[in-house]
Design an enzyme around this catalytic site. Structure first.
Site, PDB file in Angstrom:
ATOM      1  N   ASP A 138       0.833  -1.201   0.000  1.00  2.00           N
ATOM      2  CA  ASP A 138       0.000   0.000   0.000  1.00  2.00           C
ATOM      3  C   ASP A 138       0.867   1.250   0.000  1.00  2.00           C
ATOM      4  OD1 ASP A 138      -2.299   1.479  -0.034  1.00  2.00           O
ATOM      5  OD2 ASP A 138      -2.864   1.104   2.050  1.00  2.00           O
TER       6      ASP A 138
ATOM      7  N   ASN B  23     -10.206  -3.127  -6.676  1.00  3.22           N
ATOM      8  CA  ASN B  23      -9.297  -2.239  -7.424  1.00  3.22           C
ATOM      9  C   ASN B  23      -9.787  -1.965  -8.847  1.00  3.22           C
ATOM     10  OD1 ASN B  23      -6.187  -3.372  -5.851  1.00  3.22           O
ATOM     11  ND2 ASN B  23      -7.510  -1.648  -5.340  1.00  3.22           N
TER      12      ASN B  23
HETATM   13  C1  FPP Z   1      -0.673  -0.213  -3.714  1.00  2.00           C
HETATM   14  O1  FPP Z   1      -0.584   1.182  -3.706  1.00  2.00           O
HETATM   15  C2  FPP Z   1      -0.542  -0.707  -5.079  1.00  2.00           C
HETATM   16  C3  FPP Z   1      -1.323  -1.620  -5.690  1.00  2.00           C
HETATM   17  C4  FPP Z   1      -2.432  -2.312  -5.005  1.00  2.00           C
HETATM   18  C5  FPP Z   1      -1.070  -1.913  -7.132  1.00  2.00           C
HETATM   19  C6  FPP Z   1      -0.238  -3.079  -7.576  1.00  2.00           C
HETATM   20  C7  FPP Z   1       1.080  -3.389  -6.965  1.00  2.00           C
HETATM   21  C8  FPP Z   1       2.279  -3.227  -7.581  1.00  2.00           C
HETATM   22  C9  FPP Z   1       2.441  -2.552  -8.889  1.00  2.00           C
HETATM   23  C10 FPP Z   1       3.529  -3.772  -6.991  1.00  2.00           C
HETATM   24  C11 FPP Z   1       3.631  -5.260  -7.230  1.00  2.00           C
HETATM   25  C12 FPP Z   1       3.657  -5.722  -8.624  1.00  2.00           C
HETATM   26  C13 FPP Z   1       3.558  -6.998  -9.062  1.00  2.00           C
HETATM   27  C14 FPP Z   1       3.781  -7.251 -10.517  1.00  2.00           C
HETATM   28  C15 FPP Z   1       3.238  -8.155  -8.186  1.00  2.00           C
HETATM   29  P1  FPP Z   1      -1.864   2.112  -3.872  1.00  2.00           P
HETATM   30  O2  FPP Z   1      -2.113   2.348  -5.325  1.00  2.00           O
HETATM   31  O3  FPP Z   1      -3.003   1.513  -3.131  1.00  2.00           O
HETATM   32  O4  FPP Z   1      -1.324   3.415  -3.227  1.00  2.00           O
HETATM   33  P2  FPP Z   1      -2.203   4.555  -2.490  1.00  2.00           P
HETATM   34  O5  FPP Z   1      -2.928   3.902  -1.362  1.00  2.00           O
HETATM   35  O6  FPP Z   1      -1.146   5.518  -2.051  1.00  2.00           O
HETATM   36  O7  FPP Z   1      -3.133   5.132  -3.494  1.00  2.00           O
END
Ligand code: FPP
Length: 217
Positions: free
Chosen positions: A16, A64
């Protein structure tokens, strides 16, 4: 380093803070996701090097899909690209990759294909397991397991008396040990539908650090 530290068998990470990390630097959220992936590779190596056998990460929840089309499309393309990279690393380092979640729409066909392909190509790797949760929700996982069990009971393949906590866990997306230690970065203190059945006895750790900067220290 504390040599008496008890190393957990299964670590879960709710990744996160990629978006907020990028925003703080005046960059688009997508930049944070790319950095998040680079960090995940480093962190996974550290986790397995320290003796953890199973690592589960929350890469994309069923919820998401409500994010902007631009961000969802970016992440799906990133997954296709980066999962291939993970396959190569895993084959060199004895890591089996499994995916938890609904391997169906709204996931794009190329993501479903790469997921199935990588599971097949790493299925004999031992002893480490890297479980990536994509299009995943813990309550869906429990409902799906219940449906599979109900069908076997109706087909007379299973008796109601056979159903217990251990048997139930074998009908989840993957037959994994319980999560011993759950980390959620970015200061949020919620589990957000992550591995609900498997975190029953987990210890929780909620560092304030955004995921791209969450390192081995
Ligand atoms: C979390 O930050 C990110 C995600 C849920 C998106 C996907 C994860 C990655 C790109 C890293 C791992 C990748 C792979 C290929 C396994 P957020 O977008 O929720 O951040 P925020 O809460 O600050 O908006």
């Amino acid at each position: 380093m504390n040599e008496d530290l008890k190393i957990p068998n299964h670590v879960g990470i709710i990744l996160d803070g990629n978006g907020r990390w990028a925003k703080m630097r005046g960059k688009p959220r997508t930049y944070g996701h790319t950095k998040g992936f680079t960090n995940l590779k480093k962190l996974a190596k550290h986790v397995f090097d320290r003796g953890v056998n199973v690592l589960s990460v929350y890469a994309f929840s069923t919820e998401n899909f409500k994010r902007s089309k631009e961000e969802v499309d970016f992440l799906m393309n990133l997954f296709v690209d980066k999962f291939h990279e993970l396959e190569k690393i895993s084959n060199k380092n004895d890591i089996k990759i499994v995916f938890s979640g609904i391997k169906d729409k709204p996931l794009p066909d190329d993501v479903i294909k790469v997921i199935k392909d990588i599971e097949e190509k790493t299925k004999n790797n031992k002893p480490f397991v890297f479980n990536i949760c994509v299009n995943y929700g813990g309550n869906y996982e429990i409902v799906d397991a219940t449906k599979k069990i109900a069908k076997e009971v109706l087909d007379n393949k299973l008796s109601i008396n056979d159903i217990n906590v251990d048997l139930f866990s074998k009908y989840l997306y993957n037959d994994l040990p319980p999560v011993d230690f759950l980390i959620r970065t970015s200061g949020e203190q919620r589990v957000s539908n992550f591995m609900l059945y498997q975190i029953a006895y987990s210890e929780f750790y909620f560092p304030d650090t955004y995921f791209p900067e969450f390192d081995e220290k």
